[in-house]
Design a protein around this motif. Structure first.
Motif, PDB file in Angstrom:
ATOM      1  N   GLN A  62       0.828  -1.201   0.000  1.00  0.00           N
ATOM      2  CA  GLN A  62       0.000   0.000   0.000  1.00  0.00           C
ATOM      3  C   GLN A  62       0.868   1.259   0.000  1.00  0.00           C
ATOM      4  O   GLN A  62       0.540   2.240  -0.673  1.00  0.00           O
ATOM      5  N   LEU A  63       1.966   1.230   0.719  1.00  0.00           N
ATOM      6  CA  LEU A  63       2.858   2.391   0.752  1.00  0.00           C
ATOM      7  C   LEU A  63       3.464   2.647  -0.620  1.00  0.00           C
ATOM      8  O   LEU A  63       3.628   3.802  -1.032  1.00  0.00           O
ATOM      9  N   ASP A  64       3.779   1.585  -1.359  1.00  0.00           N
ATOM     10  CA  ASP A  64       4.336   1.796  -2.690  1.00  0.00           C
ATOM     11  C   ASP A  64       3.258   2.258  -3.664  1.00  0.00           C
ATOM     12  O   ASP A  64       3.551   3.009  -4.594  1.00  0.00           O
ATOM     13  N   ILE A  65       2.028   1.847  -3.468  1.00  0.00           N
ATOM     14  CA  ILE A  65       0.920   2.358  -4.286  1.00  0.00           C
ATOM     15  C   ILE A  65       0.787   3.866  -4.057  1.00  0.00           C
ATOM     16  O   ILE A  65       0.649   4.645  -5.004  1.00  0.00           O
ATOM     17  N   THR A  66       0.858   4.295  -2.816  1.00  0.00           N
ATOM     18  CA  THR A  66       0.768   5.721  -2.482  1.00  0.00           C
ATOM     19  C   THR A  66       1.916   6.495  -3.121  1.00  0.00           C
ATOM     20  O   THR A  66       1.714   7.584  -3.680  1.00  0.00           O
ATOM     21  N   ALA A  67       3.126   5.943  -3.073  1.00  0.00           N
ATOM     22  CA  ALA A  67       4.280   6.594  -3.698  1.00  0.00           C
ATOM     23  C   ALA A  67       4.079   6.692  -5.210  1.00  0.00           C
ATOM     24  O   ALA A  67       4.394   7.727  -5.823  1.00  0.00           O
ATOM     25  N   ALA A  68       3.553   5.645  -5.816  1.00  0.00           N
ATOM     26  CA  ALA A  68       3.295   5.652  -7.259  1.00  0.00           C
ATOM     27  C   ALA A  68       2.245   6.700  -7.616  1.00  0.00           C
ATOM     28  O   ALA A  68       2.382   7.414  -8.618  1.00  0.00           O
ATOM     29  N   GLU A  69       1.216   6.813  -6.801  1.00  0.00           N
ATOM     30  CA  GLU A  69       0.182   7.824  -7.044  1.00  0.00           C
ATOM     31  C   GLU A  69       0.775   9.228  -6.972  1.00  0.00           C
ATOM     32  O   GLU A  69       0.416  10.106  -7.767  1.00  0.00           O
ATOM     33  N   ALA A 111       1.004  11.963 -10.100  1.00  0.00           N
ATOM     34  CA  ALA A 111       0.504  13.336  -9.974  1.00  0.00           C
ATOM     35  C   ALA A 111       1.586  14.378 -10.265  1.00  0.00           C
ATOM     36  O   ALA A 111       1.271  15.475 -10.733  1.00  0.00           O
ATOM     37  N   LYS A 112       2.850  14.050 -10.015  1.00  0.00           N
ATOM     38  CA  LYS A 112       3.918  15.051 -10.103  1.00  0.00           C
ATOM     39  C   LYS A 112       4.811  14.937 -11.331  1.00  0.00           C
ATOM     40  O   LYS A 112       5.335  15.934 -11.804  1.00  0.00           O
TER      41      LYS A 112
END
Length: 159
Positions: free
Chosen positions: A26-33, A37-38
């Motif tokens: 989940q943490l890597d999904i958040t980093a990918a998101e 975005a950036k």
């Protein structure tokens, strides 16, 4: 502390192993998101899409397995420490733009996958008691080793 123990030196349970593995994904999904975005770099965007997709697939498999086994993933100090570190890294990355963001995101992906892969090999896989959970973690290790190699290759392109 043994290789397969929590911060308080008690052995990990399958519920804790499942929570740690799910949290890592989940943490890597958040980093990918965040990268989606950036970043405007097409290679970084494609890599981030791959990270989000692959980690979601593994996490969905993990959720299906724990439901099948009747196990409720158990929060623990390791999961909490991972979340705190990821939050700090996310804030650090949020302050960057352009090529600086891309390079820092990719460098973090290399380091993150190295850390998670080592935890899988040395701690989580040996600690898993259920054969199906162990097999899922082993499959994840193969995939996440490929992720690290992909990130290392990408790092040569986003200097």
């Amino acid at each position: 502390m043994t290789g397969a123990a929590t911060a308080d030196d008690s052995p990990l349970t399958d519920a804790q192993v499942a929570h740690i593995a799910y949290t890592a994904g989940q943490l890597d999904i958040t980093a990918a998101e965040q990268a989606l975005a950036k970043s405007t770099d097409p290679d970084v965007v494609e890599f981030a899409k791959l990270m989000a997709r692959d980690h979601k697939v593994v996490n969905d498999q993990a959720l299906a397995l724990v439901e099948k086994l009747g196990v409720t993933p158990e929060d623990n100090p390791t999961s909490q420490a991972m979340s705190e570190a990821a939050e700090a890294k996310g804030a650090e990355l949020a302050a960057l733009e352009g090529a600086a963001f891309d390079a820092a995101y990719v460098a973090n992906e290399i380091a993150y996958h190295q850390t998670v892969n080592e935890a899988l090999k040395a701690t989580l896989i040996p600690a898993a008691h259920n054969a199906e959970l162990k097999a899922l973690l082993e499959t994840g290790l193969v995939l996440f080793t490929e992720h690290r190699a992909h990130a290392e290759h990408l790092s040569t392109m986003v200097q």
